[in-house]
Design a protein around this motif. Structure first.
Motif, PDB file in Angstrom:
ATOM      1  N   MET A 584       0.847  -1.188   0.000  1.00  0.00           N
ATOM      2  CA  MET A 584       0.000   0.000   0.000  1.00  0.00           C
ATOM      3  C   MET A 584       0.886   1.243   0.000  1.00  0.00           C
ATOM      4  O   MET A 584       1.989   1.197   0.527  1.00  0.00           O
ATOM      5  CB  MET A 584      -0.761  -0.029   1.339  1.00  0.00           C
ATOM      6  CG  MET A 584      -2.159   0.435   1.358  1.00  0.00           C
ATOM      7  SD  MET A 584      -2.788   0.515   3.050  1.00  0.00           S
ATOM      8  CE  MET A 584      -3.050  -1.171   3.482  1.00  0.00           C
ATOM      9  N   ASP A 585       0.411   2.353  -0.527  1.00  0.00           N
ATOM     10  CA  ASP A 585       1.149   3.614  -0.416  1.00  0.00           C
ATOM     11  C   ASP A 585       1.175   4.059   1.052  1.00  0.00           C
ATOM     12  O   ASP A 585       0.188   3.887   1.761  1.00  0.00           O
ATOM     13  CB  ASP A 585       0.432   4.744  -1.165  1.00  0.00           C
ATOM     14  CG  ASP A 585       0.530   4.648  -2.679  1.00  0.00           C
ATOM     15  OD1 ASP A 585       0.441   3.529  -3.210  1.00  0.00           O
ATOM     16  OD2 ASP A 585       0.663   5.710  -3.322  1.00  0.00           O
ATOM     17  N   HIS A 586       2.290   4.657   1.473  1.00  0.00           N
ATOM     18  CA  HIS A 586       2.342   5.259   2.807  1.00  0.00           C
ATOM     19  C   HIS A 586       2.953   6.657   2.699  1.00  0.00           C
ATOM     20  O   HIS A 586       4.059   6.800   2.174  1.00  0.00           O
ATOM     21  CB  HIS A 586       3.206   4.423   3.766  1.00  0.00           C
ATOM     22  CG  HIS A 586       2.684   3.049   4.004  1.00  0.00           C
ATOM     23  ND1 HIS A 586       1.616   2.786   4.826  1.00  0.00           N
ATOM     24  CD2 HIS A 586       3.086   1.855   3.513  1.00  0.00           C
ATOM     25  CE1 HIS A 586       1.381   1.482   4.844  1.00  0.00           C
ATOM     26  NE2 HIS A 586       2.258   0.885   4.050  1.00  0.00           N
ATOM     27  N   PRO A 587       2.276   7.686   3.189  1.00  0.00           N
ATOM     28  CA  PRO A 587       2.865   9.026   3.200  1.00  0.00           C
ATOM     29  C   PRO A 587       3.776   9.175   4.426  1.00  0.00           C
ATOM     30  O   PRO A 587       3.317   9.094   5.560  1.00  0.00           O
ATOM     31  CB  PRO A 587       1.644   9.952   3.301  1.00  0.00           C
ATOM     32  CG  PRO A 587       0.531   9.115   3.848  1.00  0.00           C
ATOM     33  CD  PRO A 587       0.863   7.674   3.632  1.00  0.00           C
ATOM     34  N   HIS A 641       6.641   9.216  10.909  1.00  0.00           N
ATOM     35  CA  HIS A 641       5.571   8.216  10.833  1.00  0.00           C
ATOM     36  C   HIS A 641       4.817   8.277   9.520  1.00  0.00           C
ATOM     37  O   HIS A 641       4.961   9.224   8.750  1.00  0.00           O
ATOM     38  CB  HIS A 641       4.597   8.405  12.003  1.00  0.00           C
ATOM     39  CG  HIS A 641       3.935   9.754  12.079  1.00  0.00           C
ATOM     40  ND1 HIS A 641       2.765  10.042  11.424  1.00  0.00           N
ATOM     41  CD2 HIS A 641       4.287  10.894  12.737  1.00  0.00           C
ATOM     42  CE1 HIS A 641       2.411  11.295  11.688  1.00  0.00           C
ATOM     43  NE2 HIS A 641       3.327  11.843  12.476  1.00  0.00           N
ATOM     44  N   CYS A 642       4.017   7.251   9.345  1.00  0.00           N
ATOM     45  CA  CYS A 642       3.098   7.246   8.207  1.00  0.00           C
ATOM     46  C   CYS A 642       1.955   8.187   8.556  1.00  0.00           C
ATOM     47  O   CYS A 642       1.420   8.137   9.661  1.00  0.00           O
ATOM     48  CB  CYS A 642       2.557   5.846   7.960  1.00  0.00           C
ATOM     49  SG  CYS A 642       1.249   5.862   6.715  1.00  0.00           S
ATOM     50  N   HIS A 643       1.560   9.030   7.611  1.00  0.00           N
ATOM     51  CA  HIS A 643       0.464   9.959   7.912  1.00  0.00           C
ATOM     52  C   HIS A 643      -0.915   9.421   7.550  1.00  0.00           C
ATOM     53  O   HIS A 643      -1.904  10.163   7.569  1.00  0.00           O
ATOM     54  CB  HIS A 643       0.714  11.351   7.327  1.00  0.00           C
ATOM     55  CG  HIS A 643       0.325  12.441   8.280  1.00  0.00           C
ATOM     56  ND1 HIS A 643      -0.995  12.760   8.555  1.00  0.00           N
ATOM     57  CD2 HIS A 643       1.076  13.238   9.081  1.00  0.00           C
ATOM     58  CE1 HIS A 643      -1.027  13.720   9.453  1.00  0.00           C
ATOM     59  NE2 HIS A 643       0.216  14.032   9.796  1.00  0.00           N
ATOM     60  N   ILE A 644      -1.004   8.137   7.234  1.00  0.00           N
ATOM     61  CA  ILE A 644      -2.329   7.510   7.271  1.00  0.00           C
ATOM     62  C   ILE A 644      -2.506   7.265   8.761  1.00  0.00           C
ATOM     63  O   ILE A 644      -1.764   6.492   9.378  1.00  0.00           O
ATOM     64  CB  ILE A 644      -2.364   6.218   6.439  1.00  0.00           C
ATOM     65  CG1 ILE A 644      -2.339   6.610   4.959  1.00  0.00           C
ATOM     66  CG2 ILE A 644      -3.612   5.378   6.775  1.00  0.00           C
ATOM     67  CD1 ILE A 644      -2.334   5.454   3.995  1.00  0.00           C
ATOM     68  N   LEU A 645      -3.429   7.999   9.366  1.00  0.00           N
ATOM     69  CA  LEU A 645      -3.429   8.078  10.828  1.00  0.00           C
ATOM     70  C   LEU A 645      -3.715   6.736  11.482  1.00  0.00           C
ATOM     71  O   LEU A 645      -3.226   6.454  12.575  1.00  0.00           O
ATOM     72  CB  LEU A 645      -4.404   9.151  11.296  1.00  0.00           C
ATOM     73  CG  LEU A 645      -4.056  10.556  10.767  1.00  0.00           C
ATOM     74  CD1 LEU A 645      -5.091  11.572  11.215  1.00  0.00           C
ATOM     75  CD2 LEU A 645      -2.665  10.989  11.232  1.00  0.00           C
ATOM     76  N   GLU A 646      -4.476   5.886  10.817  1.00  0.00           N
ATOM     77  CA  GLU A 646      -4.724   4.549  11.358  1.00  0.00           C
ATOM     78  C   GLU A 646      -3.423   3.746  11.404  1.00  0.00           C
ATOM     79  O   GLU A 646      -3.217   2.948  12.307  1.00  0.00           O
ATOM     80  CB  GLU A 646      -5.765   3.804  10.512  1.00  0.00           C
ATOM     81  CG  GLU A 646      -7.193   4.317  10.684  1.00  0.00           C
ATOM     82  CD  GLU A 646      -7.466   5.653  10.006  1.00  0.00           C
ATOM     83  OE1 GLU A 646      -6.636   6.102   9.189  1.00  0.00           O
ATOM     84  OE2 GLU A 646      -8.518   6.247  10.320  1.00  0.00           O
ATOM     85  N   HIS A 647      -2.558   3.945  10.423  1.00  0.00           N
ATOM     86  CA  HIS A 647      -1.278   3.224  10.426  1.00  0.00           C
ATOM     87  C   HIS A 647      -0.372   3.755  11.532  1.00  0.00           C
ATOM     88  O   HIS A 647       0.297   2.999  12.227  1.00  0.00           O
ATOM     89  CB  HIS A 647      -0.585   3.356   9.066  1.00  0.00           C
ATOM     90  CG  HIS A 647      -1.352   2.711   7.946  1.00  0.00           C
ATOM     91  ND1 HIS A 647      -0.964   2.806   6.638  1.00  0.00           N
ATOM     92  CD2 HIS A 647      -2.476   1.960   7.961  1.00  0.00           C
ATOM     93  CE1 HIS A 647      -1.832   2.146   5.883  1.00  0.00           C
ATOM     94  NE2 HIS A 647      -2.762   1.624   6.665  1.00  0.00           N
ATOM     95  N   GLU A 648      -0.379   5.063  11.665  1.00  0.00           N
ATOM     96  CA  GLU A 648       0.415   5.677  12.731  1.00  0.00           C
ATOM     97  C   GLU A 648      -0.051   5.133  14.089  1.00  0.00           C
ATOM     98  O   GLU A 648       0.765   4.695  14.906  1.00  0.00           O
ATOM     99  CB  GLU A 648       0.224   7.197  12.673  1.00  0.00           C
ATOM    100  CG  GLU A 648       0.856   7.939  13.830  1.00  0.00           C
ATOM    101  CD  GLU A 648       0.319   9.371  13.957  1.00  0.00           C
ATOM    102  OE1 GLU A 648      -0.064   9.976  12.937  1.00  0.00           O
ATOM    103  OE2 GLU A 648       0.288   9.877  15.083  1.00  0.00           O
ATOM    104  N   GLY A 651       1.215   1.794  15.017  1.00  0.00           N
ATOM    105  CA  GLY A 651       2.637   1.567  15.252  1.00  0.00           C
ATOM    106  C   GLY A 651       3.600   1.962  14.163  1.00  0.00           C
ATOM    107  O   GLY A 651       4.804   1.789  14.317  1.00  0.00           O
ATOM    108  N   MET A 652       3.120   2.522  13.039  1.00  0.00           N
ATOM    109  CA  MET A 652       4.048   2.883  11.973  1.00  0.00           C
ATOM    110  C   MET A 652       4.648   4.260  12.272  1.00  0.00           C
ATOM    111  O   MET A 652       4.364   5.259  11.608  1.00  0.00           O
ATOM    112  CB  MET A 652       3.319   2.874  10.627  1.00  0.00           C
ATOM    113  CG  MET A 652       4.231   2.773   9.431  1.00  0.00           C
ATOM    114  SD  MET A 652       3.300   2.548   7.906  1.00  0.00           S
ATOM    115  CE  MET A 652       3.999   1.028   7.292  1.00  0.00           C
ATOM    116  N   MET A 653       5.471   4.277  13.326  1.00  0.00           N
ATOM    117  CA  MET A 653       6.025   5.543  13.815  1.00  0.00           C
ATOM    118  C   MET A 653       7.320   5.246  14.558  1.00  0.00           C
ATOM    119  O   MET A 653       7.450   4.201  15.185  1.00  0.00           O
ATOM    120  CB  MET A 653       4.997   6.216  14.738  1.00  0.00           C
ATOM    121  CG  MET A 653       5.459   7.483  15.429  1.00  0.00           C
ATOM    122  SD  MET A 653       4.081   8.583  15.839  1.00  0.00           S
ATOM    123  CE  MET A 653       3.236   7.642  17.090  1.00  0.00           C
TER     124      MET A 653
HETATM  125 CU    CU Z   1       0.628   3.898   6.073  1.00  0.00          CU
END
Ligand code: CU
Ligand code: C2O
Ligand code: CU
Length: 660
Positions: A584-587, A641-648, A651-653
């Motif tokens: 998936m793309d991650h910002p 972190h990833c700015h897809i807030l659900e990913h952040e 734990g994507m931080m």
């Molecule tokens: Cu993401």
């Protein structure tokens, strides 16, 4: 996941779904659920080598089609009659019996409580995506004719364990076992997808649209002293009447959604009092601004419910740009933002290179997902996985506003992507525009004419556009379809109207001559020796549940506020390489500074970034490495972190410590 799907396949899929929808309108006998076939599937197709969609009429057919499909990938599939317990929630059972190791667990989304909720919720099994139809208000189950299309697909083709995606947890598996939903496979429910594009979305009340773009409210300066800005932001539940519905309870800053626009000047010293009247801890993060870490609303510095604090910082010279603010308490950031907490923050400099009479407009984009009763909907497992996208993309809180311009008039628009997860491929129906700014302010000079611009969640841009010379023309402002590799269909995978540009009946406006240069951007690379290179690998792990953390990783790790992941020094220029190993793309976003993207490597090929720019957020698509140079100027801890807030939130931080 859907990256491989060509447009024509999507079209085929949509058409097929439309055909089913038409089919299901045909009168069908009302029957009690217990007597109905397990599932009805009339069509099944293979959309790409690793994806399957099915719809149909009989259990036999599901069995046939699906088992055939899965046999080819080494799995078998069985449909079973509904049991008494499954009837209770109007769902059917499908048993999937993969010929895989029994160590695999299969499940619903994180927790069976979902079944009891009043809204359809999505379940996953190996990429088969189901949702549950709730009972009707009279306690009966919906008739077959009212049971919308469902579908299933397999997420990945390889049988290697590492390549499988599990959208469940051990806890879920235990729950499934207790329900007797076991065997060599697991069991899951029927599916009822209400709409092929918005599969996870409830039918929302329709909102009024097309009103004139409203200006953002402005945060008032309570201080009359030059170069000082003082104000208070109160976060609290607020009931707001959206045009066309009952009142909706949002969470707002000072009663407005989006929050009031904060306008500051370079050199200002700022004190903003924050009062947290939410039922959760919160913070205010000044996204993109070089404020000291202690004032930046880090997740390590939560303000408890009922508490408050002051944020104090000074705006450095040279930081004029387009920023925003939002909460950053760990695990609840996504929820707080989707409930309405986010606002624009504009820093101005005293020397504006653009002619003063060019009208400026701020377009703050936010996302809204409503439940059918008009309240803010909860998030589904699909939302947690993909990042939440609702039924509505709003501009300054309004739906599809109209922006009036004079024929031939040039305007300067500041665009903010304040959504949790929606990618906005911005376009004005073929009308070309020039980009003049990014997150951290103006670029060297206006870009060549563009017909579209991708704004990932968290990103901002400034554009200059000139309206057509003809009076009374309407051009739709759009977010073009963008496939960011989500599981299933995300709202942003179809073109969405953001608003409409409408030329007035006035005379054609005088044309504006644009300066060729706006603001010099000096290369960070030119400022020193060969920088240290750091690598950040974004990945998604297996065993991910809806609310369990650990599904989204940076360098194999899930966020830990007590851990320091990376250490650097004040003033050191570094090269950061962010590689996306997921589907998936991650910002990718870094706090406290602005960076310069220097290259993108897409599937092994180098692509040089088109123009020098200051950014704090950059999109990293799958199979891509983005490299940027960066320097931190203040000591303390910074988040990336990833700015897809659900990913952040999942734990994507990571934590960067900046030492002297
Ligand atoms: Cu993401
Ligand atoms: Cu927009 Cu860490 O945030
Ligand atoms: Cu930030």
């Amino acid at each position: 996941m859907n990256n491989q799907l060509s447009d024509s396949l999507w079209v085929a899929k949509r058409c097929a779904f439309a055909a089913i929808a038409a089919l299901s309108v045909a009168p069908a006998p009302q029957r009690a659920i217990a007597q109905t076939p397990v599932v009805s599937v009339v069509e099944y197709y293979r959309a790409a080598s690793d994806q399957y969609f099915l719809t149909g009429r009989s259990a036999e057919q599901v069995l046939l089609d699906v088992s055939d499909a899965f046999r080819r990938t080494g799995m078998s599939f069985q449909a079973k009659a509904p049991s008494a317990s499954t009837d209770a929630v109007c769902r059917y059972r499908i048993e999937v019996a993969p010929t895989l190791a029994s160590t695999h667990f299969y499940g619903l989304s994180d927790d069976c409580a979902l079944i009891a909720r009043s809204q359809p919720a999505n379940f996953f099994y190996e990429g088969i995506d189901f949702s549950v139809t709730p009972r009707l208000s009279d306690g009966t189950c919906p008739a077959d004719s009212a049971r919308p299309v469902y579908r299933a697909f397999r997420a990945q083709s390889s049988l290697a364990i590492a390549n499988h995606r599990y959208f469940t947890s051990a806890r879920t598996y235990d729950a499934a076992v207790r329900q007797g939903w076991t065997g060599e496979g697991a069991v899951f429910c029927v599916a009822a997808v209400l709409d092929e594009q918005m599969s996870a979305l409830p039918i929302a009340p329709s909102l009024a649209f097309g009103q004139p773009l409203r200006a953002l409210s402005r945060l008032k300066n309570a201080n009359a002293i030059e170069q000082r800005f003082e104000a208070t932001l109160i976060a609290s539940p607020t009931s707001i009447q959206l045009a066309g519905t009952n009142a909706t309870e949002f969470w707002s800053y000072n009663g407005s959604v989006p929050g009031p626009m904060i306008e500051l000047y370079e050199g200002d010293s700022v004190r903003i009092r924050f009062e947290n009247r939410l039922p959760q801890p919160s913070t205010i993060h000044w996204h993109g601004l070089p404020v000291p870490p202690s004032q930046d609303g880090n997740p390590m510095d939560p303000v408890p419910s009922g508490g408050g604090r002051d944020y104090e910082f000074t705006i450095p010279i040279g930081s004029a740009g387009t920023y925003w603010y939002h909460p950053h308490a760990h695990g609840v950031t996504a929820e707080q933002v989707y409930r309405g907490l986010a606002g624009a923050l504009v820093i101005r400099s005293c020397d504006n290179p653009l002619p003063e009479h060019v009208r400026e407009r701020l377009l703050f984009l936010s996302d809204l997902k409503l439940a059918s009763d008009g309240s803010i909907a909860g998030s589904s497992a699909m939302d947690a996985m993909n990042g939440r996208e609702g039924q509505y993309l709003l501009v300054n809180g309004g739906l599809q506003p109209t922006l009036d311009v004079r024929p031939g008039e040039t305007q300067r628009w500041k665009l903010f992507n304040g959504t949790n997860a929606r990618y906005v491929r911005f376009a004005i129906d073929g009308l070309a525009f020039r980009q003049i700014g990014t997150d951290g302010g103006l670029t060297n000079g206006p870009s060549p004419l563009l017909t579209e611009l991708l704004l990932a969640p968290g990103e901002r841009a400034e554009i200059l556009l000139t309206a057509p010379n003809t009076a009374s023309i309407v051009r739709s402002i759009q977010a073009l379809a963008y496939n960011r590799g989500t599981m299933g269909m995300a709202a942003s995978q179809t073109t969405v109207t953001i608003g409409n540009l409408r030329t007035s009946v006035d005379n054609v406006a005088a044309s504006v001559s644009l300066p060729l240069s706006l603001r010099p951007i000096h290369s960070l690379l030119a400022q020193g020796a060969v920088p240290t290179t750091r690598r950040f690998v974004l990945s998604e792990s297996g065993g991910m549940g809806m609310s369990t953390s650990g599904g989204f990783l940076i360098n194999g790790k899930s966020f830990d506020p007590t851990r320091i992941d990376t250490i650097t020094r004040v003033g050191a220029v570094e090269r950061w390489e962010v590689q996306n190993n997921s589907t998936m793309d991650h910002p990718f976003h870094l706090h406290g500074t602005q960076f310069q993207v220097i290259s993108r490597t897409v599937a092994g090929r180098d692509v040089v970034d088109s123009f020098p720019a200051w950014r704090d957020t950059v999109n990293v698509p799958p199979n891509t490495t983005v490299s940027f140079v960066v320097r931190q100027d203040q000591t303390g801890k910074r988040m990336y972190h990833c700015h897809i807030l659900e990913h952040e939130d999942q734990g994507m931080m990571g934590v960067l410590q900046v030492d002297l």
